[in-house]
Design an enzyme around this catalytic site. Structure first.
Site, PDB file in Angstrom:
ATOM      1  N   ASP A 172       0.895  -1.161   0.000  1.00  0.00           N
ATOM      2  CA  ASP A 172       0.000   0.000   0.000  1.00  0.00           C
ATOM      3  C   ASP A 172       0.928   1.204   0.000  1.00  0.00           C
ATOM      4  O   ASP A 172       1.654   1.446   0.978  1.00  0.00           O
ATOM      5  CB  ASP A 172      -0.884  -0.019   1.241  1.00  0.00           C
ATOM      6  N   VAL A 173       0.955   1.969  -1.083  1.00  0.00           N
ATOM      7  CA  VAL A 173       1.959   3.024  -1.228  1.00  0.00           C
ATOM      8  C   VAL A 173       1.814   4.129  -0.202  1.00  0.00           C
ATOM      9  O   VAL A 173       2.739   4.936  -0.024  1.00  0.00           O
ATOM     10  CB  VAL A 173       1.954   3.623  -2.650  1.00  0.00           C
ATOM     11  N   TYR A 188      -7.451  14.572  -8.985  1.00  0.00           N
ATOM     12  CA  TYR A 188      -6.422  13.888  -9.773  1.00  0.00           C
ATOM     13  C   TYR A 188      -5.456  14.902 -10.369  1.00  0.00           C
ATOM     14  O   TYR A 188      -4.230  14.745 -10.278  1.00  0.00           O
ATOM     15  CB  TYR A 188      -7.100  13.070 -10.872  1.00  0.00           C
TER      16      TYR A 188
END
Length: 245
Positions: free
Chosen positions: A58-59, A150
């Protein structure tokens, strides 16, 4: 074309469409490929042609990053290449997007890359240098209405790339970015299956394949790009040119 024989390459978000293409092409180029993803990493690693290792990552987790780098070093030695590919996208305008979703997008796309660079830098110093490639987006180069989270994350990722490139240059670590246009992956569609950005009016009127973007990424990570750092490679099918009349 590219030779990564003996080099250890870690790809995040590796089980998505682009991540799978990246992992596959690095493996075919001879790399020791570390497939890092929240799920399915072991299965993808087992399917690759060449030495490969699957790690859960999980970054957004510092402990996951530490464990992933340790596992890579234990199996293959120091990491030579990091591809920060993991990404999260949610549609929403400046006024409509939920704050928790905005934060989640930034946490994955920006903080995740920061943690990756921070975790891998000591390993690359052991290797005598390395290459970091951030997968960015045309949303980080122009206005992206309806994709405020984003786009914000990708614009900020450009600043992170440049700062890291300067900070790590004397250690022989290059930091660059690839800015794809619209790729034929699930991220290109809204929950109803509609194209978020229609591509019919582009100079090249189609979505890119993941393999085409992987080619750009392998170049940025390779010795052929050894004189480039803090650089942005654009592969957008002419998106930034505007619509063809």
């Amino acid at each position: 074309m590219f030779d990564f024989t003996g080099k250890t390459v870690l790809v995040t978000g590796a089980t998505g469409a682009l991540g799978t293409a990246l992992s596959t092409q690095f493996a075919l180029a001879g790399a020791n490929t570390v497939v890092a993803a929240r799920t399915g990493a072991g299965d993808l690693a087992a399917s690759l042609d060449g030495p490969a290792l699957g790690v859960r990552l999980d970054v957004t987790s510092e402990s996951d990053w530490a464990a992933a780098i340790t596992a890579a070093e234990d199996r293959f030695g120091p990491v030579d290449v990091l591809v920060n590919n993991a990404a999260y996208l949610r549609v929403g305008t400046t006024e409509s997007i939920a704050l928790d979703e905005f934060r989640r997008v930034l946490d994955t796309n920006l903080t995740g890359a920061l943690l990756g660079i921070r975790a891998v830098a000591p390993s690359m110093r052991k290797a005598g240098g390395g290459a970091i490639v951030n997968i960015n987006s045309v949303a980080g180069l122009t206005a992206a209405p309806g994709l405020v989270a984003y786009s914000s994350s990708k614009w900020a990722l450009r600043g992170l790339m440049r700062a890291a490139a300067k900070e790590l240059a004397r250690d022989g670590i290059r930091v660059n970015a690839v800015h794809p246009g619209i790729i034929g992956t699930p991220l290109a569609y809204d929950p109803d299956g509609n194209e978020i950005v229609p591509v019919g009016d582009f100079a090249i009127p189609r979505q890119a394949s993941p393999e085409e973007i992987a080619d750009f990424t392998l170049f940025a990570a390779s010795d052929q790009a050894r004189f480039a750092t803090g650089t942005e490679l654009l592969a957008d099918g002419g998106f930034l040119l505007g619509p063809v009349a």
